[in-house]
Design a protein around this motif. Structure first.
Motif, mmCIF file in Angstrom:
data_model
loop_
_atom_site.group_PDB
_atom_site.id
_atom_site.type_symbol
_atom_site.label_atom_id
_atom_site.label_comp_id
_atom_site.label_asym_id
_atom_site.label_seq_id
_atom_site.Cartn_x
_atom_site.Cartn_y
_atom_site.Cartn_z
ATOM 1 N N THR A 5 0.832 -1.202 0.000
ATOM 2 C CA THR A 5 0.000 0.000 0.000
ATOM 3 C C THR A 5 0.867 1.252 0.000
ATOM 4 N N ASP A 120 -2.170 3.318 14.369
ATOM 5 C CA ASP A 120 -2.966 2.095 14.295
ATOM 6 C C ASP A 120 -2.879 1.455 12.905
ATOM 7 N N GLY A 121 -1.800 1.667 12.220
ATOM 8 C CA GLY A 121 -1.657 1.079 10.888
ATOM 9 C C GLY A 121 -2.377 1.831 9.800
ATOM 10 N N ILE A 122 -2.989 2.973 10.133
ATOM 11 C CA ILE A 122 -3.726 3.746 9.135
ATOM 12 C C ILE A 122 -3.012 5.076 8.924
ATOM 13 N N PRO A 123 -2.415 5.297 7.757
ATOM 14 C CA PRO A 123 -1.774 6.589 7.514
ATOM 15 C C PRO A 123 -2.815 7.687 7.336
ATOM 16 N N LEU B 295 -12.687 4.757 10.096
ATOM 17 C CA LEU B 295 -11.387 4.114 9.926
ATOM 18 C C LEU B 295 -10.826 3.619 11.250
ATOM 19 N N TYR B 296 -10.918 4.463 12.280
ATOM 20 C CA TYR B 296 -10.302 4.095 13.545
ATOM 21 C C TYR B 296 -11.267 3.367 14.481
ATOM 22 N N GLY B 331 -4.483 1.950 20.784
ATOM 23 C CA GLY B 331 -4.563 0.532 20.436
ATOM 24 C C GLY B 331 -5.970 0.034 20.545
ATOM 25 N N ARG B 332 -6.484 -0.544 19.488
ATOM 26 C CA ARG B 332 -7.859 -0.996 19.523
ATOM 27 C C ARG B 332 -7.943 -2.499 19.579
ATOM 28 N N ARG B 365 -15.999 -0.695 20.766
ATOM 29 C CA ARG B 365 -15.699 0.075 19.568
ATOM 30 C C ARG B 365 -15.705 -0.840 18.371
ATOM 31 N N HIS B 367 -15.294 -1.458 14.047
ATOM 32 C CA HIS B 367 -14.290 -1.114 13.076
ATOM 33 C C HIS B 367 -14.578 -1.900 11.807
ATOM 34 N N LEU B 385 -6.496 0.455 4.840
ATOM 35 C CA LEU B 385 -7.239 1.705 4.982
ATOM 36 C C LEU B 385 -6.295 2.887 5.025
#
Lengths: 148, 589
Positions: A5, A120-123, B295-296, B331-332, B365, B367, B385
């Motif tokens: 990605t 969280d891995g999302i840019p 997204l989060y 952190g989720r 939460r 996602h 994402l």
């Protein structure tokens, strides 16, 4: 964010490739071996960007990655090898790098100075979420002067 | 007397291009099913097969008596259909291809190989009987099938039991032939039972006189995408505008998504379209959105609000404090890992639902990835994402220095926000006149953008990232019937099929548009500032059906898009007068 990605992203403001820096967390999540998909993606990749990314996440597959992308004339031979079921070191490295290496925390730096945060891995590639180090430095300086 | 289809081939050779009957579902307008079939025909037919088929199709099939009934032509495949009838007849697929199409098609009940058609059952029975005597029907059923049964269906007129028995009587001669000469036995159930369908269609009769169609059932429709399994009502994470599972599969089908492909949804929302794409085998699934909470992760999902209703008001207030706690803790993984896999049987499902309802009360939460975990979709097909604003896209554009890297995406499938329930928002940059506070509070700075700006951005992105032959599929909202003046066009794209209309509440409707990228290169960088989307020249004062949607739908002049500022103000050149409307959504109600 997988490195695959990352290869497909650019800076929204300057339209330049982004370099991964200050990596705080990397996940390796093994997935099913997909040689055909990788072969299909090779011509679509920015190879120098991939090499730089592999170095910045300190992957152990950097050595298996050639300096330049396989040329279109080499691809049929690779395809044949995949069809016959061979495990190629190149594809093993690509599998690990492109599909299994996730950057969970870090920054994406544009060559013009600003950077974007990966959380969280999302840019977060919103143009207004770009952090400009020179601006931040001046703001911090302003804060410290106010504080003092 | 109709002889449109009666010369169908009767052998079971898989490689013969022949007639097939498609039983279309009636829950959506038939145009949707036709569009899906047309797009899937394109997908399943290998390019090299096209030339061969042109040679093999016998002259009587492409005869002049058919040409006036040709409604849709995709390469070499022809679909005959009547607007209202349940059955459509196609010409030009092999049995294997027809099965492959039916496996994916969500709007098809079943596909049959056409044996013959006629004005009445007696007509068909006589024809089949003569074929039996000539030895032709010997091959009509596969050699290893020793059981068969008849099934009947009728469209446009109810078929009583007596009538069904009477119909079977007509085919009694045929039964004699098969049971005595060919040693086949009638059996009603079982997997290896070949089904011979006697289909009546009174709408088709009015159109071309073919009232009765007889054929062998090849496959039921939609095995690959069981819509019921992916229904929204059982999904952990949905929003107010989540795409219905059936329509999501339809979109993925018309986009021709298959194994090894890359799919992008630039308005990912709760990820319904990406779920359908992943189920159909896409290898790389990408999603981007402007909205932080989809997204989060968020605990304010649509279902939670709906289920809790007023009774949940207390827990709502309690949970709000916990949301802030969760937001504060990074952190989720701890909150999302409790979602269980899709349960195999119904009782488990009930328990799972109860468990989730219970969980929901303690502000879990949710996602997008929870949905993928819930359905047990393999990890490499989970979406990647990225948070971005489509009006300032961050997807890589091809490098003019390396033309071979042109187009890395196979399909863009999305449902853009219409500005009615989901706002057509864009990120608004810090302006020169902003105070320091406004300049730093970057996260919530949004403003409305006209729908046309999103349309333009979508086409620009698609023109750059799609590979030649790649497809762009999206919904175009409208407040009036779409005319040729309303269709957005782009130099690099051509339309497939006709836009399909879904009526929503009031005057609002939306059209499913399917476009194919042509080989033409995208416009050069010199034209970067000029709009790329163009329209057919309309009469003066013509207002396009998708312009100013909210204002026309609600008849509220304040929501007019003309009140919006010009999109994409650059960082420094915006006058200070705009500084007060950092969040223009509050300024423009």
């Amino acid at each position: 964010m997988r490195l695959l990605t990352h290869n497909l992203l650019i800076c929204p403001v300057h339209k330049k490739p982004l370099a991964i820096r200050n990596v705080s967390a990397v996940d390796i999540i093994p997935v099913e071996y997909q040689p055909r998909f990788l072969l299909r993606m090779i011509p679509r990749l920015d190879w120098s960007l991939l090499r730089a990314a592999a170095v910045s996440v300190e992957s152990d597959c950097v050595d298996a990655l050639p300096e330049a992308a396989p040329s279109p004339s080499e691809l049929p031979a690779l395809e044949k090898a995949v069809e016959s079921g061979d495990r190629l070191p190149l594809l093993d490295a690509l599998q690990r790098l492109l599909l299994e290496t996730h950057v969970v925390g870090g920054q994406l730096h544009c060559e013009h100075g600003e950077f974007y945060v990966i959380a969280d891995g999302i840019p977060n590639l919103l143009a207004d979420a770009a952090v400009n180090p020179s601006e931040t430095a001046s703001e911090q300086a302003a804060c410290t002067t106010e504080g003092s | 007397m109709c002889n449109c289809f009666r010369r169908g081939d009767l052998d079971t050779n898989d490689n013969v291009r022949t007639y097939h009957i498609w039983w279309r579902r009636s829950n959506h307008p038939k145009t949707f099913a036709d569009l899906e079939l047309q797009c899937l025909f394109d997908t399943v037919r290998a390019p090299e097969a096209l030339d061969a088929s042109a040679a093999s199709s016998s002259p009587e099939h492409s005869g002049g008596d058919l040409s006036h009934r040709v409604f849709g032509v995709t390469e070499q495949c022809i679909l005959h259909r009547h607007q209202q009838s349940a059955f459509a007849v196609s010409l030009g697929l092999t049995d294997a291809e027809a099965r492959a199409v039916a496996r994916r098609a969500v709007l098809v009940h079943a596909v049959y190989r056409l044996w013959c058609s006629g004005t009445s059952h007696a007509d068909c029975a006589a024809l089949l009987d003569s074929l039996c005597k000539a030895g032709g029907l010997k091959y009509a059923l596969p050699k290893d099938a020793s059981y068969f049964r008849f099934e009947q269906a009728s469209h446009g007129k109810r078929l009583s039991m007596t009538q069904q028995q009477r119909n079977l009587q007509i085919y009694a001669k045929l039964l004699d032939h098969w049971t005595t000469v060919e040693q086949r036995t009638i059996q009603l159930s079982g997997d290896d039972v070949e089904r011979i369908a006697l289909l009546e269609d009174h709408e088709l009769a009015a159109d071309c006189g073919a009232r009765v169609l007889v054929g062998r059932r090849l496959a039921p429709g939609g095995q690959l995408c069981p819509v019921h399994r992916y229904r929204l009502s059982a999904r952990p994470f949905i929003g107010t505008t989540s795409m219905d599972a059936e329509l999501a599969f339809l979109m993925a089908n018309v986009a021709g998504i298959g194994p090894g492909q890359t799919v992008l949804d630039p308005y990912v929302g709760t990820g319904s379209i990406l779920i359908a794409s992943a189920v159909l085998g896409a290898s790389q699934v990408l999603g981007s959105d402007l909205d932080r909470w989809v997204l989060y992760g968020t605990s304010h999902t649509a279902r939670r609000r709906h289920r809790n209703g007023t009774a949940g008001r207390e827990s709502q207030t309690k949970s709000d404090s916990q949301i802030t706690l969760l937001r504060a803790s990074p952190g989720r993984t701890c909150t999302t890992s409790t979602i269980e896999e899709h349960p195999a049987n119904a009782t488990n499902r009930v328990h799972a639902l109860e468990a989730r309802t219970h969980d929901r009360n303690i502000a879990q939460r949710y996602h997008i990835l929870d949905n993928f975990r819930f359905y047990g979709i393999p990890r490499h097909q989970w979406p990647e994402l990225v948070r971005m604003d489509l009006l300032e896209p961050a997807w890589a554009v091809p490098d003019p220095a390396r033309p071979e890297r042109f187009g890395w995406c196979d399909a863009i499938v999305c449902d853009p926000p219409y500005g009615i329930r989901e706002g057509t928002r864009q990120a608004s940059r810090a302006c020169a006149g902003d105070s320091d506070e406004e300049r730093t509070s970057r996260t919530m700075r949004r403003r409305r953008a006209p729908f046309a700006a999103h349309l333009e951005a979508l086409f620009r992105l698609a023109a750059r990232v799609l590979c030649p032959g790649g497809r762009l599929v999206f919904w175009l909202p409208a407040v009036a019937a779409l005319t040729a003046y309303d269709l957005p066009r782009h130099a690099s794209f051509e339309y497939i099929g006709v836009p399909c209309c879904q009526r929503m509440r009031g005057d609002l409707r939306r059209y499913l548009l399917v476009l194919r990228k042509t080989d033409r290169m995208f416009p050069s960088a010199a034209a970067a500032s000029s709009p790329e989307v163009f329209y057919e020249e309309a009469p003066p004062h013509y207002q396009r059906a998708h312009e100013d949607l909210a204002a026309r739908l609600f008849r509220v002049a304040e929501r007019s898009e003309q009140l919006l500022q010009a999109p994409n103000p650059s960082r420094t050149t915006v006058p200070a007068a705009d500084s007060g409307t950092g969040d223009a959504e509050t300024a423009v109600p």
